[in-house]
Write an enzyme that holds these catalytic residues in place. Structure first.
Site, PDB file in Angstrom:
ATOM      1  N   GLU A 130       0.828  -1.213   0.000  1.00 44.31           N
ATOM      2  CA  GLU A 130       0.000   0.000   0.000  1.00 44.31           C
ATOM      3  C   GLU A 130       0.858   1.256   0.000  1.00 44.31           C
ATOM      4  OE1 GLU A 130      -3.139   0.337  -0.377  1.00 44.31           O
ATOM      5  OE2 GLU A 130      -4.024  -1.613   0.104  1.00 44.31           O
ATOM      6  N   ASP A 270      -4.645  -9.332  -8.305  1.00 43.33           N
ATOM      7  CA  ASP A 270      -4.884  -8.534  -9.500  1.00 43.33           C
ATOM      8  C   ASP A 270      -3.681  -7.742 -10.010  1.00 43.33           C
ATOM      9  OD1 ASP A 270      -4.842  -6.589  -7.516  1.00 43.33           O
ATOM     10  OD2 ASP A 270      -7.005  -6.394  -7.475  1.00 43.33           O
ATOM     11  N   GLU A 357     -19.146  -4.605  -3.458  1.00 46.44           N
ATOM     12  CA  GLU A 357     -17.833  -5.222  -3.332  1.00 46.44           C
ATOM     13  C   GLU A 357     -17.817  -6.662  -3.844  1.00 46.44           C
ATOM     14  OE1 GLU A 357     -15.299  -3.594  -2.613  1.00 46.44           O
ATOM     15  OE2 GLU A 357     -13.759  -5.057  -2.088  1.00 46.44           O
ATOM     16  N   GLU A 378     -12.348   1.248 -10.166  1.00 49.82           N
ATOM     17  CA  GLU A 378     -12.076   0.278 -11.238  1.00 49.82           C
ATOM     18  C   GLU A 378     -12.993   0.393 -12.452  1.00 49.82           C
ATOM     19  OE1 GLU A 378     -11.946  -0.537  -8.007  1.00 49.82           O
ATOM     20  OE2 GLU A 378      -9.755  -0.714  -7.990  1.00 49.82           O
TER      21      GLU A 378
END
Ligand code: NAG
Ligand code: NAG
Ligand code: NAG
Ligand code: NAG
Ligand code: NAG
Ligand code: NAG
Length: 564
Positions: A130, A270, A357, A378
């Site tokens: 992160e 991902d 989600e 996204e």
């Protein structure tokens, strides 16, 4: 509440070009939408600056702040710092967006503040992944933008302050990589390095999506340690793939053994795929392409079911979980079925107003607990890329839907609030920094891409642009650019070689070699209806490239199946 959030990407590998249909999107409408997005950005940004800065993120309902950098990825909220007052996370994340929106004065003000007041010498345990994508990526990208003379920044006022900060942060990352396997710890204390008894559990994304930011830092500073560390971790991770070329989701970085063998293209994995591909574009290494290509083919083979992707066991390829997670919304841009998958996501978005989600594919219902929508980018991102690739105005209409939903469901007086439950649209007191770094940025770029004209950028998984420079590709990794290197305007940028311009279709490149474009072949049978709508598979024709039958999706659209 915090969500273990892995970032998402979209690649622009579109091969279908529609007839631009009639649309109400003329240039006046585009400008109007752009202004709407600009207002959203400033509403969020100014509220952050007023109520939260220099803390990490804004709490828009209570108009206060949260020092959440140390909470990111920290599901159980363990080992939180006692004395940490934030690192202006949302401001760092906003830097590249400010440049894209053309606000150079505010950008300069932010750079000055950061160079005088930001320190990473803080006793805070942070998630390496992160911190890398948000903070290091934000700083490196903003440094490059600041040194790009075309950005109309006041010349001479910038003295590499952001690069100095980035390098300081990068140095603090290095102890995490000092391990027998080369795989990094998932957590690092910015001041003290790896903590005693630190967990050895980490994820595929956590080990495999560091190369863009750390590679860029090495190229900019001339210090090869960052790129080498990230590369070594990536190679080790790749060596752990199964015979099916699949990877799991979580692993032990000390032993190099898998913990969770089931994986998909959503959370935990991902950005690994994304970074293989983008690293190939940015650094031009064939290695990255080969890894990406094998991994991509395996994904298409084992995870794909119609327009949806489920999860599978890396050892057997057998399906494990059947669900859509919002993070997967990046994938549509990746492959030839993009429009079909993208439409499925739009369908779910419209059904709920925003994208939940998790959505259970087998029952066509929401996941019982994961009903939230934390302002994720996204779908906006996929929409932007698909518009860039096709110029089909339909995507602008999708963008308009997204903008309108965000304004009607998530806008509050103190900023934009996450949705706790998409069935009730109950809001939650948190505005994630990626709302400014990505959601607003991609929506803005959808309606105004002038920033991208004559420039070739890739966006990191956090939406921070990095330029594709021939200098980063042609030189061997050992030869580094001196530390006073700055972006030179006439530094020859690699000629339009992004995925977007290549229109690479990995699924085809097995036979055709990448760079090849789809051509209509003799087997093509058009769908019964020209709008690609259907009730049953029989109404769908045969795909020209693969000669495979299309089938009818859940949302009632014919899909192209390019399963290899
Ligand atoms: C994508 O789907 C939309 C909605 O059906 C359609 O209008 C558009 O033409 C499609 N674009 C492509 C590239 O097939
Ligand atoms: C954080 O803020 C508190 C309250 O203002 C202050 O007492 C403390 O010294 C600060 N800590 C650091 C590390 O700056
Ligand atoms: C730049 O940002 C500042 C702070 O939000 C704002 O006051 C100013 O109007 C912006 N300038 C432009 C040109 O948008
Ligand atoms: C750094 O922070 C101090 C204290 O908040 C502030 O007075 C000063 O103006 C800041 N520096 C810059 C360049 O904004
Ligand atoms: C580390 O873990 C061991 C075994 O659980 C324990 O005995 C030791 O006290 C721990 N050390 C620290 C510093 O927490
Ligand atoms: C830039 O770095 C090179 C090599 O380190 C050095 O020779 C040169 O003098 C530096 N230029 C400036 C302007 O600092």
């Amino acid at each position: 509440m915090l969500v273990y959030r892995f970032r998402i990407w979209v690649l622009l590998l579109l091969v279908i070009f529609p007839d631009p249909s009639l649309s109400h999107f003329d240039s006046a409408k585009k400008m109007q939408m752009r202004e709407k997005v600009r207002k959203m950005f400033y509403h969020a940004y100014e509220n952050y600056m007023t109520h939260a800065f220099p803390h990490d993120e804004l709490k828009p309902l209570s108009r206060s702040f949260t020092d959440s950098l140390s909470e990111l990825g920290n599901l159980k909220l363990e080992h939180l710092p006692q004395d940490y007052n934030g690192t202006a996370l949302t401001l760092i994340e906003s830097l590249s967006s400010l440049v894209i929106l053309g606000n150079c004065t505010e950008f300069e003000r932010a750079v000055l503040w950061l160079s005088e007041n930001l320190t990473f010498d803080v006793d805070a345990r942070v998630n390496l992944f992160e911190c890398n994508i948000r903070v290091l990526g934000g700083l490196v990208s903003a440094h490059i933008l600041a040194t790009d003379s075309t950005n109309r920044l006041v010349q001479g006022s910038y003295k590499n302050q952001l690069l100095v900060l980035a390098e300081d942060l990068g140095r603090r990352f290095l102890p995490a990589f000092d391990t027998p396997t080369g795989l990094p710890y998932a957590w690092i204390n910015l001041k003290y390095g790896v903590m005693k008894n630190e967990t050895t559990e980490t994820s595929t994304s956590g080990c495999g999506s560091l190369i863009l930011e750390m590679g860029a830092l090495s190229r900019l500073t001339g210090d090869p340690r960052y790129e080498s560390a990230a590369l070594r971790a990536l190679r080790k991770l790749w060596s752990m793939r199964s015979s099916l070329n699949l990877l799991g989701t979580t692993l032990d970085m000390e032993t190099g053994e898998w913990i969770e063998h089931s994986s998909g293209i959503g959370a935990g994995v991902d950005s690994f795929y994304e970074y293989l591909f983008k690293a190939h574009i940015l650094f031009g290494k064939e290695d990255f392409w080969r890894m990406f290509h094998s991994a991509y083919l395996a994904v298409q083979k084992y995870f794909r079911h119609g327009p949806w992707y489920h999860e599978a066991d890396m050892r057997t390829g057998k399906a494990t979980y059947w669900q859509l997670t919002s993070l997967q919304a990046f994938w549509p841009g990746l492959q030839a079925t993009a429009n079909t998958s993208h439409r499925e996501f739009v369908y779910v978005w419209k059904k709920f107003g925003v994208l939940p989600e998790r959505y259970l594919l087998d029952h066509q219902m929401l996941h019982p607990t994961e009903k939230y929508y934390p302002l994720r980018p996204e779908l906006a991102e996929s929409t932007f890329y698909l518009y860039q690739a096709t110029k089909d105005p339909w995507y602008m209409e999708v963008g308009e839907t997204i903008v309108n939903s965000l304004n009607s469901y998530t806008k509050v007086e103190g900023g934009f609030a996450s949705i706790r439950d998409v069935t009730t649209m109950q809001t939650e007191d948190h505005m994630h920094s990626f709302f400014l770094a990505e959601t607003c940025k991609y929506l803005y770029l959808l309606f105004d891409d002038s920033f991208l004209v004559d420039r070739n950028y890739i966006f990191t998984t956090e939406g921070h642009p990095l330029p594709v420079l021939s200098a980063w590709q042609e030189r061997l990794p050992e030869i580094y650019i001196p530390s006073n290197w700055t972006y030179v305007k006439d530094e020859k940028q690699t000629k339009r070689s992004s995925a977007m311009s290549l229109q690479v279709c990995p699924a085809l490149s097995l036979n055709a070699g990448h760079g090849e474009q789809l051509v209509e072949s003799a087997c093509h049978v058009p769908d019964a209806r020209s709008d690609h709508k259907c009730f049953s598979d029989e109404e769908c024709g045969v795909d020209s490239a693969s000669c495979r039958r299309r089938s009818c999706s859940m949302a009632g659209y014919c899909g192209l199946w390019l399963v290899v």
